[in-house]
Design an enzyme around this catalytic site. Structure first.
Site, PDB file in Angstrom:
ATOM      1  N   SER A 133       1.137  -1.011   0.332  1.00 30.29           N
ATOM      2  CA  SER A 133      -0.009   0.150  -0.046  1.00 30.29           C
ATOM      3  C   SER A 133       1.216   1.153   0.037  1.00 30.29           C
ATOM      4  O   SER A 133       1.583   0.961  -0.999  1.00 30.29           O
ATOM      5  CB  SER A 133      -0.920  -0.417   0.720  1.00 30.29           C
ATOM      6  N   TYR A 147      -4.737   8.664  -6.412  1.00 28.93           N
ATOM      7  CA  TYR A 147      -3.635   7.663  -5.613  1.00 28.93           C
ATOM      8  C   TYR A 147      -3.821   7.599  -4.124  1.00 28.93           C
ATOM      9  O   TYR A 147      -4.106   5.971  -3.750  1.00 28.93           O
ATOM     10  CB  TYR A 147      -2.550   7.825  -5.951  1.00 28.93           C
ATOM     11  N   LYS A 151      -4.768   3.695  -2.379  1.00 23.95           N
ATOM     12  CA  LYS A 151      -3.527   2.853  -1.343  1.00 23.95           C
ATOM     13  C   LYS A 151      -4.201   2.825  -0.312  1.00 23.95           C
ATOM     14  O   LYS A 151      -4.331   1.660   0.868  1.00 23.95           O
ATOM     15  CB  LYS A 151      -2.208   3.460  -1.399  1.00 23.95           C
TER      16      LYS A 151
HETATM   17  N1  LIG Z   1       8.883   4.947  -3.997  1.00 28.26           N
HETATM   18  C1  LIG Z   1       8.017   4.968  -3.398  1.00 28.26           C
HETATM   19  O1  LIG Z   1       8.086   5.700  -2.967  1.00 28.26           O
HETATM   20  C2  LIG Z   1       6.628   4.826  -3.129  1.00 28.26           C
HETATM   21  C3  LIG Z   1       5.428   4.668  -1.949  1.00 28.26           C
HETATM   22  C4  LIG Z   1       4.579   4.024  -1.429  1.00 28.26           C
HETATM   23  C5  LIG Z   1       3.956   2.839  -1.554  1.00 28.26           C
HETATM   24  N2  LIG Z   1       5.337   2.607  -2.946  1.00 28.26           N
HETATM   25  C6  LIG Z   1       4.310   1.706  -4.007  1.00 28.26           C
HETATM   26  O2  LIG Z   1       5.123   0.472  -3.535  1.00 28.26           O
HETATM   27  C7  LIG Z   1       4.946   0.429  -5.432  1.00 28.26           C
HETATM   28  C8  LIG Z   1       6.053  -0.009  -5.939  1.00 28.26           C
HETATM   29  O3  LIG Z   1       6.506   1.486  -6.197  1.00 28.26           O
HETATM   30  P1  LIG Z   1       7.988   1.551  -7.147  1.00 28.26           P
HETATM   31  O4  LIG Z   1       7.940   2.917  -6.468  1.00 28.26           O
HETATM   32  O5  LIG Z   1       8.628   1.020  -7.002  1.00 28.26           O
HETATM   33  O6  LIG Z   1       7.662   1.751  -8.110  1.00 28.26           O
HETATM   34  P2  LIG Z   1       8.210   1.600  -9.605  1.00 28.26           P
HETATM   35  O7  LIG Z   1       9.376   2.080  -9.825  1.00 28.26           O
HETATM   36  O8  LIG Z   1       7.482   3.012 -10.779  1.00 28.26           O
HETATM   37  O9  LIG Z   1       8.023   0.009 -10.432  1.00 28.26           O
HETATM   38  C9  LIG Z   1       6.173   0.243 -11.098  1.00 28.26           C
HETATM   39  C10 LIG Z   1       6.293  -1.291 -10.822  1.00 28.26           C
HETATM   40  O10 LIG Z   1       4.897  -1.210 -11.288  1.00 28.26           O
HETATM   41  C11 LIG Z   1       5.120  -1.891 -13.026  1.00 28.26           C
HETATM   42  N3  LIG Z   1       3.548  -1.683 -13.035  1.00 28.26           N
HETATM   43  C12 LIG Z   1       3.041  -0.582 -13.450  1.00 28.26           C
HETATM   44  N4  LIG Z   1       2.166  -0.371 -13.982  1.00 28.26           N
HETATM   45  C13 LIG Z   1       2.309  -1.440 -14.851  1.00 28.26           C
HETATM   46  C14 LIG Z   1       0.810  -2.189 -15.526  1.00 28.26           C
HETATM   47  N5  LIG Z   1      -0.436  -1.786 -15.903  1.00 28.26           N
HETATM   48  N6  LIG Z   1       0.983  -3.696 -15.502  1.00 28.26           N
HETATM   49  C15 LIG Z   1       2.107  -4.367 -14.442  1.00 28.26           C
HETATM   50  N7  LIG Z   1       2.609  -3.503 -14.337  1.00 28.26           N
HETATM   51  C16 LIG Z   1       2.882  -2.305 -13.942  1.00 28.26           C
HETATM   52  C17 LIG Z   1       5.754  -1.194 -13.473  1.00 28.26           C
HETATM   53  O11 LIG Z   1       6.244  -1.958 -14.625  1.00 28.26           O
HETATM   54  P3  LIG Z   1       6.255  -2.137 -16.148  1.00 28.26           P
HETATM   55  O12 LIG Z   1       6.057  -0.824 -16.165  1.00 28.26           O
HETATM   56  O13 LIG Z   1       6.429  -2.877 -16.453  1.00 28.26           O
HETATM   57  O14 LIG Z   1       4.702  -2.828 -16.237  1.00 28.26           O
HETATM   58  C18 LIG Z   1       7.065  -1.410 -12.276  1.00 28.26           C
HETATM   59  O15 LIG Z   1       8.020  -2.639 -11.874  1.00 28.26           O
HETATM   60  C19 LIG Z   1       3.369   0.646  -6.083  1.00 28.26           C
HETATM   61  O16 LIG Z   1       2.492  -0.380  -5.706  1.00 28.26           O
HETATM   62  C20 LIG Z   1       3.998   2.059  -5.304  1.00 28.26           C
HETATM   63  O17 LIG Z   1       2.599   2.682  -5.105  1.00 28.26           O
HETATM   64  C21 LIG Z   1       5.874   3.313  -3.205  1.00 28.26           C
END
Ligand SMILES: NC(=O)c1ccc[n+]([C@@H]2O[C@H](COP(=O)([O-])OP(=O)(O)OC[C@H]3O[C@@H](n4cnc5c(N)ncnc54)[C@H](OP(=O)(O)O)[C@@H]3O)[C@@H](O)[C@H]2O)c1
Length: 265
Positions: A133, A147, A151
């Protein structure tokens, strides 16, 4: 050998989870849209991996990879619902199609995937669902309107499922990341003024991946990282009051340079 399936495995937290689980000897299924990035990652980390290209925001197809994944590596022991996109822009500038895609990917696809793997896990009396989340679920930050909806929904559903399954042997871990240094965060936070970006305490995706693996082993129910963001969970009223006082303004997407537009990949 434990079978771990990770959505959003091509980048950021998901890619760090792939690396961590392969290093621990698990068979790992990678799911995302960018095949080349997953192939490069799989080649770099070695171990036993398989790749499925899937657009998880298409709910009619989001579960297609489950059966072939299980046919090759056996039943999924750990499903990590990690894939996500983040749109950061004023609420009035959201487009309906983007809202739908974000809600489908961040909220509904995890529910569909969980529903699909749950009967077999319940039958075995073991298995883990991990839902990634966000602290945005309880720190409602301007610019994250859609968003936050996705979440808050996924976090609440995940914790509710954990309570429902408490005596079944199936474990649910709800992860609430604060800012973690990934492409998603770098793009999203560009929508805020520089002073606000500098104030953010930002975590490391590899450290979060290590903590998620440890939390799965320990059957922890909730994981918040970086830890200071736990204050938002335990003091929701103060968090909202503070946000009303000092939340940074969110830039219109028309004010952003093209290279930092908050579009998903
Ligand atoms: N980084 C932060 O600060 C943060 C904070 C709170 C929560 N989160 C959560 O953590 C999770 C991972 O985020 P991250 O920060 O690692 O972001 P990221 O580096 O942008 O990675 C996002 C991943 O989701 C995949 N994705 C996006 N759209 C997709 C689709 N339509 N179908 C299948 N896969 C899809 C992307 O792969 P493709 O583009 O190859 O499909 C990528 O592998 C997310 O749920 C995000 O909301 C992150």
């Amino acid at each position: 050998m434990k079978h771990v399936a990770i959505t959003g495995a091509s980048s950021g937290i998901g890619a760090a989870l792939v690396e961590e689980y392969v290093s621990q000897g698990a068979a790992v299924t990678l799911v995302a849209r960018r095949r080349a990035d997953m192939e490069a990652l799989a080649a770099r980390v070695g171990g036993r991996t398989q790749i499925f290209v899937c657009d998880l925001s298409d709910l009619s197809r989001c579960c297609d990879w489950l059966a072939p994944a299980a046919a090759h590596f056996g039943p999924i022991d750990v499903l990590i619902n990690n894939a996500g996109v983040q749109r950061v822009l004023p609420a009035a500038e959201h487009e309906d199609s983007d809202l739908d895609a974000m809600l489908n990917l961040n909220l509904l696809a995890p529910l569909h995937l969980t529903r699909a793997v749950l009967p077999a896990m319940l039958q075995r009396g073991s298995g883990t669902i991990v839902d990634v989340s966000s602290t945005a679920a309880y720190a409602p930050t301007p610019g994250m309107w859609g968003y936050i909806a996705s979440k808050a929904g996924s976090g609440a559903a995940s914790e509710g499922l954990g309570i429902e399954l408490a005596k079944t042997g199936v474990h649910v871990l709800t992860v609430y990341p604060g800012p973690v240094d990934t492409p998603l965060a770098r793009t999203g936070y560009a929508a805020y003024p520089d002073w606000a970006q500098k104030l953010l305490l930002t975590g490391d995706p590899r450290e979060l991946a290590r903590r998620i693996c440890a939390a799965v082993e320990l059957k922890q129910r909730v994981l918040i990282y970086p830890l200071p963001y736990a204050l938002c969970r335990f003091f929701p009223g103060i968090t909202r009051w503070l946000l009303r006082l000092i939340a940074p303004p969110v830039r219109s997407r028309h004010a952003l340079p093209a290279s930092t537009s908050s579009s998903p990949h």
